[in-house]
Write a protein that holds these residues in place. Structure first.
Motif, PDB file in Angstrom:
ATOM      1  N   GLU A  85       0.841  -1.198   0.000  1.00  0.00           N
ATOM      2  CA  GLU A  85       0.000   0.000   0.000  1.00  0.00           C
ATOM      3  C   GLU A  85       0.877   1.249   0.000  1.00  0.00           C
ATOM      4  O   GLU A  85       0.593   2.225  -0.706  1.00  0.00           O
ATOM      5  N   ALA A  86       1.979   1.203   0.782  1.00  0.00           N
ATOM      6  CA  ALA A  86       2.898   2.339   0.779  1.00  0.00           C
ATOM      7  C   ALA A  86       3.480   2.529  -0.623  1.00  0.00           C
ATOM      8  O   ALA A  86       3.576   3.656  -1.129  1.00  0.00           O
ATOM      9  N   LEU A  87       3.833   1.406  -1.213  1.00  0.00           N
ATOM     10  CA  LEU A  87       4.401   1.456  -2.564  1.00  0.00           C
ATOM     11  C   LEU A  87       3.427   2.108  -3.531  1.00  0.00           C
ATOM     12  O   LEU A  87       3.785   2.995  -4.319  1.00  0.00           O
ATOM     13  N   SER A 134      -5.421   5.225   6.774  1.00  0.00           N
ATOM     14  CA  SER A 134      -5.428   3.801   7.053  1.00  0.00           C
ATOM     15  C   SER A 134      -4.647   3.076   5.968  1.00  0.00           C
ATOM     16  O   SER A 134      -4.712   3.427   4.800  1.00  0.00           O
ATOM     17  N   CYS A 135      -3.907   2.042   6.359  1.00  0.00           N
ATOM     18  CA  CYS A 135      -3.105   1.359   5.354  1.00  0.00           C
ATOM     19  C   CYS A 135      -3.824   0.124   4.857  1.00  0.00           C
ATOM     20  O   CYS A 135      -3.246  -0.942   4.774  1.00  0.00           O
ATOM     21  N   TRP A 136      -5.078   0.272   4.554  1.00  0.00           N
ATOM     22  CA  TRP A 136      -5.848  -0.880   4.100  1.00  0.00           C
ATOM     23  C   TRP A 136      -6.391  -0.588   2.719  1.00  0.00           C
ATOM     24  O   TRP A 136      -6.778   0.532   2.406  1.00  0.00           O
ATOM     25  N   ASN A 137      -6.447  -1.618   1.921  1.00  0.00           N
ATOM     26  CA  ASN A 137      -7.058  -1.462   0.616  1.00  0.00           C
ATOM     27  C   ASN A 137      -7.835  -2.730   0.328  1.00  0.00           C
ATOM     28  O   ASN A 137      -7.418  -3.823   0.708  1.00  0.00           O
ATOM     29  N   MET A 166      -3.609   1.380  -9.193  1.00  0.00           N
ATOM     30  CA  MET A 166      -3.162   2.561  -8.479  1.00  0.00           C
ATOM     31  C   MET A 166      -4.256   3.226  -7.679  1.00  0.00           C
ATOM     32  O   MET A 166      -4.077   4.317  -7.161  1.00  0.00           O
ATOM     33  N   SER A 167      -5.427   2.629  -7.630  1.00  0.00           N
ATOM     34  CA  SER A 167      -6.495   3.394  -6.983  1.00  0.00           C
ATOM     35  C   SER A 167      -6.607   3.038  -5.511  1.00  0.00           C
ATOM     36  O   SER A 167      -6.188   1.985  -5.062  1.00  0.00           O
ATOM     37  N   GLU A 168      -7.236   3.940  -4.794  1.00  0.00           N
ATOM     38  CA  GLU A 168      -7.377   3.819  -3.355  1.00  0.00           C
ATOM     39  C   GLU A 168      -8.467   2.787  -3.044  1.00  0.00           C
ATOM     40  O   GLU A 168      -9.041   2.187  -3.936  1.00  0.00           O
ATOM     41  N   ALA A 169      -8.724   2.631  -1.773  1.00  0.00           N
ATOM     42  CA  ALA A 169      -9.702   1.637  -1.330  1.00  0.00           C
ATOM     43  C   ALA A 169     -11.062   1.915  -1.955  1.00  0.00           C
ATOM     44  O   ALA A 169     -11.487   3.063  -2.052  1.00  0.00           O
TER      45      ALA A 169
END
Lengths: 535, 464
Positions: A383-385, B281-284, B290-293
């Motif tokens: 996710e950071a990447l 938040s580091c969740w997807n 390349m898109s967000e959650a």
């Protein structure tokens, strides 16, 4: 966070014990004597140096609730509780001779200081009514509060899971609050059997009724999101928590014959237990909760409900703005000074703060590239990447097993933190301490970025004492249709361990970048003390 | 309050007209309990305290007299609507829009299930979804159904349901009837979810969790009349349509007052805080692009598919028979009601149920059957695999096999019925030998059977 003990060394006079056990109000003389003893002890301890803490605040609050409230006729005795009273208390004039009577062990200047403090506090408390709603006077102008009393600190319940008495107490408490108890899952590795281990597939909502009436729906939703990992990361969890609290406050109505300042805090307690059951609270969440409770208790009782609610909502907004958003900006500003062109920066996992810093630095046209180190089972590095590459930063991605091979290329290591402990240790995602260790071996500077609201008074030197155990089934992976560990529970000698946090000693950390500036790791206690003074 | 329950009990039961001729579908006895008792029981078990019941006046009257309905401890807020049948489920929701203060849980009266409801509601809560629904693997009913000539039912329109990799997110839903020229999937969906599983063997349980914004949206858009037929496919499609980022650019044809569902969803308070939490938040929910959650979409539809466990929708005769057999297993209740009078020399199988105030005489044999309340069964009667409703009288020497006998019917002495469906209040003449398969006796308004479908003629039961 270590809870403070109920008993402290003050209560060793027999008659005070007696009257306590008899449940009677201490007589005036006894209370005076108690106070004198306390002050006496405090003076002895004042000589020593130590870290300021909120422990006595908490104790005071606890005691305030325990003590019989009907002390209206005895306002001077109100503060005569067992908690050491480092903070000034409104002492009426009749008490000052008592002070003068004290055994002449006190130094004159300390006495004068204390009196000055008490005067100022009394002056500020003139307008306030409602002695129970009174917040603990928190300003401690003279630093060392009497934490050095021989306080019997109780271990928090969440690190005593293998003790059946503690579990029983917890079960009783939850039953009182009408919250279901979440049961542990699977075999726990013996070194960590004192911690909870829950399964993601058994959410707490299984045991709750569906239109949840005991717990506010926003909190149920939040608890679910925590336990499923949808909201993960220290900052995100705090923001989501405050958002849920805002909804709770909005929907709250004071029952008749109750005060908002007391009742709302009591309403929040079961919610916090529920969230704790869903996923153990983080340090940042703990600090946010403390702040909110303090703000609620500070509401004067003559304040109207609507006004009080809007005040609380704006307090929350303010807290988020100051401690998270602006802090991130400040930290980014300091960090950008440390990033020079041509740098190769190593980051681990997905820290929202570190990502923010790197994106800001990229905006400011610094030329650098990033190496993202990732580890199983969470694989947050992906996710950071994604976020970094989306901005256009050139990145490399490795797993943690390759760290020592990639480090010769690295010029700096930026790490995020879950919490900074009072002895300078950094608590962060498991794997961070390894990265710091290897970086130290290669003489690569390690910079930890952390907002001040994540600083906590806990002290820990190893990762065993207090940690979080995640679902062991997350470690199971299916490759080419085969799941080797599928029946791991049936193998008697096999245990799966999924740790979440680890602590990094301050020797491995070169700099901590906070919103107050760039400090060495060992200055964390100073920051904590300064923070207390400010509050 | 978190969720309000709405029970849709105004449906006609159009697919089993014979059964519902006299008794409205919600009150059909299944295992000697009215059909609508089952979803109400489900809601009660889970912890609901109030339910809004949308039904007709007739059903409301019958509800108040039924003893089983009195066992329901929840507060039932009954809303009566006209029985003309023009009101779809979405129309009914629109009708009660004023009562809806929070998100709703819509249940149909013909759902019999033991699913853990929290699975559906958890999807709704955790992902802040707009719609969460329940689906189950479709069942094949193997028993012979009275009235069926044995040929396969005419094309049950299949449902095509597309779910994502995890099996929870609903990407595509269409009925075969709407897909004349093949199934086409929009590129935007494929770009966001390159792996989609399309299933056809699923049956919709008609249990929906809907956000309040959807009910408000329904109030504005009067063209949607059925939840299942129109609202759900609309919401599923809308997940992937271009969001109205610039609300000023609207279609001229659209009514300016009509809010789109997106605007209604976005206009919640504290949206920036939620955004902030999601950002940090580091969740997807997906990876690889390349898109967000959630791909930044605000409208999300989720489905929970159960493959084990009981989940029936009693809307056809076959389902009704199956339900009668299986529903009693849901509850630990004694098979024989305590007030029934059963003589000792009666052989009763273990899967049979006898209702209250029944009288069963000697030398009878009852196997795999359900016998309703206040039924009288005389001597030497053999009842196998049948469903006998309330108030039926079966005279001596009858042999009833695989039949469904509706309430207040009278089976004359020595009648021999196989795979028959006897309408309400009908009388079978004595010595009626119905070795005839699949005689269908329907009732018309003047209590006389109107038509038969006779396969093989031996002797008619009654002739008109």
């Amino acid at each position: 966070m270590a809870d403070s003990g109920v008993t402290d060394g003050l209560c060793d006079t027999d008659d005070i014990e007696r009257s306590k056990t008899e449940g009677k109000e201490l007589t005036k003389e006894e209370k005076q004597r108690l106070r004198k003893e306390k002050k006496h002890q405090k003076k002895i301890k004042e000589k020593k140096d130590d870290a300021a803490s909120h422990e006595d605040e908490k104790k005071k609050k606890k005691k305030k609730e325990e003590k019989p409230v009907g002390a209206a006729s005895q306002p001077p005795t109100q503060p005569s509780q067992k908690a050491p009273a480092p903070a000034p208390v409104p002492v009426p004039a009749s008490e000052t001779p008592a002070l003068a009577d004290k055994p002449a062990k006190s130094k004159a200047d300390l006495k004068a200081e204390r009196r000055a403090r008490q005067e100022s506090e009394r002056a500020s408390k003139q307008g306030k009514k409602g002695d129970v709603g009174q917040p603990v006077p928190t300003s401690k102008p003279k630093a060392p509060p009497s934490e050095l009393q021989p306080v019997v600190k109780r271990l928090p319940e969440h690190v005593q899971v293998d003790n059946p008495d503690v579990l029983k107490k917890l079960a009783k408490k939850l039953e009182r609050q009408q919250i279901p108890l979440r049961s542990d899952y699977g075999y726990k590795v013996s070194l960590f059997s004192h911690l909870h281990q829950y399964s993601r597939k058994a959410p707490l909502t299984q045991q709750l009724g569906i239109p949840s009436t005991v717990i506010h729906p926003a909190i149920v939703r939040l608890g679910l999101q925590y336990s499923q990992g949808i909201v993960a990361g220290s900052n995100a969890r705090s923001v989501a928590l405050l958002h849920a609290f805002k909804q709770v406050i909005r929907d709250y109505t004071t029952p008749p014959n109750e005060e908002l300042s007391r009742d709302l805090v009591n309403k929040l307690k079961p919610y916090i237990s529920f969230l704790n059951q869903c996923r153990p609270l983080s340090a940042s969440m703990g600090n946010a909760i403390k702040y909110i409770k303090k703000e609620i208790s500070n509401i004067p009782s003559q304040c109207k409900e609507e006004e009080a609610k809007s005040k609380l909502l704006s307090c929350i907004e303010c807290y988020i703005n100051e401690k998270i958003i602006l802090a991130a900006k400040a930290i980014a500003k300091y960090s950008i000074e440390k990033i020079s062109d041509g740098d190769v920066i190593l980051v681990y996992g997905c820290s929202s703060l570190v990502n923010h810093i790197l994106c800001e630095a990229f905006e400011k046209k610094r030329k650098f590239r990033v190496i993202v180190v990732d580890s199983r089972p969470r694989l947050e590095g992906r996710e950071a990447l994604r976020r970094l590459v989306q901005r256009g930063i050139s990145c490399t991605y490795v797993l943690i097993s390759a760290v020592s091979y990639i480090l010769p290329e690295v010029s700096k290591v930026f790490l995020g933190a879950h919490a900074l402990l009072a002895n300078g240790y950094v608590m962060s995602r498991v794997g961070t301490s390894q990265i710091a260790l290897v970086a130290k071996a290669f003489n690569v500077p390690v910079l930890v970025c952390c907002e001040t609201y994540k600083f906590c008074e806990r002290v820990q030197t190893d990762s065993f004492v207090s940690n979080e155990l995640d679902d062991p089934d997350e470690l199971i992976v299916t490759r080419k249709g085969k799941t080797q560990l599928e029946h791991w529970q049936e193998v008697p000698s096999l245990g799966l361990l999924n740790l979440v946090y680890d602590v990094t000693p301050p020797d491995f950390v070169d700099l901590v970048i906070t919103d107050l500036g760039m400090i060495p790791c060992t200055s964390v206690p100073v920051v904590l003390r300064v923070k207390n003074v400010d509050q | 309050m978190e969720l309000q329950a709405v029970l849709m009990a105004a449906g006609g039961g159009s697919r089993m007209p014979d059964l519902t001729y006299n008794t409205p579908k919600p009150m059909l006895p299944v295992g000697n309990k009215p059909l609508m008792w089952y979803p109400l029981n489900l809601l009660e078990r889970v912890g609901f305290e109030e339910v809004i019941v949308i039904t007709t006046k007739e059903v409301h009257k019958m509800m108040s007299t039924d003893p089983k309905m009195k066992d329901v401890k929840m507060k039932l807020d009954v809303v009566c609507i006209q029985e003309d049948g023009d009101m779809g489920t979405a129309d009914a929701l629109r009708h009660i829009q004023q009562k809806i203060k929070t998100d709703v849980l819509v249940v149909s009266c013909d759902l019999i299930t033991d699913v853990a409801l929290h699975e559906v509601v958890d999807l709704f809560r955790a992902h802040n979804a707009t719609l969460a629904m329940l689906m189950s693997k479709a069942h094949e009913f193997t028993d012979t159904v009275p009235g069926q000539k044995g040929k396969k039912k005419t094309a049950e329109q299949r449902d095509f349901v597309g779910v994502d990799q995890s099996g929870k997110r609903l990407l595509f839903m269409a009925n075969e009837a709407d897909l004349e020229d093949g199934l086409s999937i929009r590129k935007s969906i494929m770009r966001k979810h390159p792996r989609m599983h399309i299933k056809t063997g699923l049956e919709d349980a008609h249990l929906y969790c809907l956000k309040k914004a959807v009910v408000d949206f329904l109030a504005d858009n009067k063209s949607i009349s059925s939840i299942r037929g129109e609202l759900v496919p609309y919401l599923v499609r809308k997940q992937f349509s271009k969001t109205t980022n610039s609300p000023k650019i609207k279609d001229d044809a659209e009514d300016q007052n009509q809010k789109t569902i997106d605007e209604l969803l976005i206009s919640s308070r504290d949206e920036p805080l939620l955004q902030l939490a999601q950002e940090r938040s580091c969740w997807n929910d997906h990876r690889g692009d390349m898109s967000e959650a959630y791909h930044g979409g605000k409208l999300r539809c989720y489905v929970h598919i159960i493959d084990q466990g009981l989940c029936y929708r009693v809307n056809t005769l076959a389902a009704y028979i199956e339900a009668n057999r299986l529903a009693p297993k849901l509850f630990e209740e004694p098979a024989v009601h305590p007030s029934a009078v059963i003589s000792e020399r009666c052989q009763m199988g273990s899967d049979s149920i006898i209702g209250a105030l029944c009288q069963v005489a000697d030398k009878t044999s009852i196997k795999r059957s359900t016998i309703g309340n206040s039924t009288t069964v005389k001597e030497k009667v053999k009842v196998t695999n049948s469903i006998i409703m309330h108030g039926v009288t079966i005279e001596e020497g009858c042999n009833i096999q695989g039949c469904v006998i509706c309430s207040n019917a009278v089976i004359g002495r020595g009648a021999d019925l196989k795979y028959c469906l006897v309408g309400s209040g009908q009388q079978i003449e004595p010595e009626g030998e119905d070795q005839i398969s699949f005689i269908h006796i329907m009732q018309c308004s003047n209590d006389k059977p109107v038509c038969f479908r006779i396969v093989r003629k031996h002797r008619l039961v009654s002739s008109y």
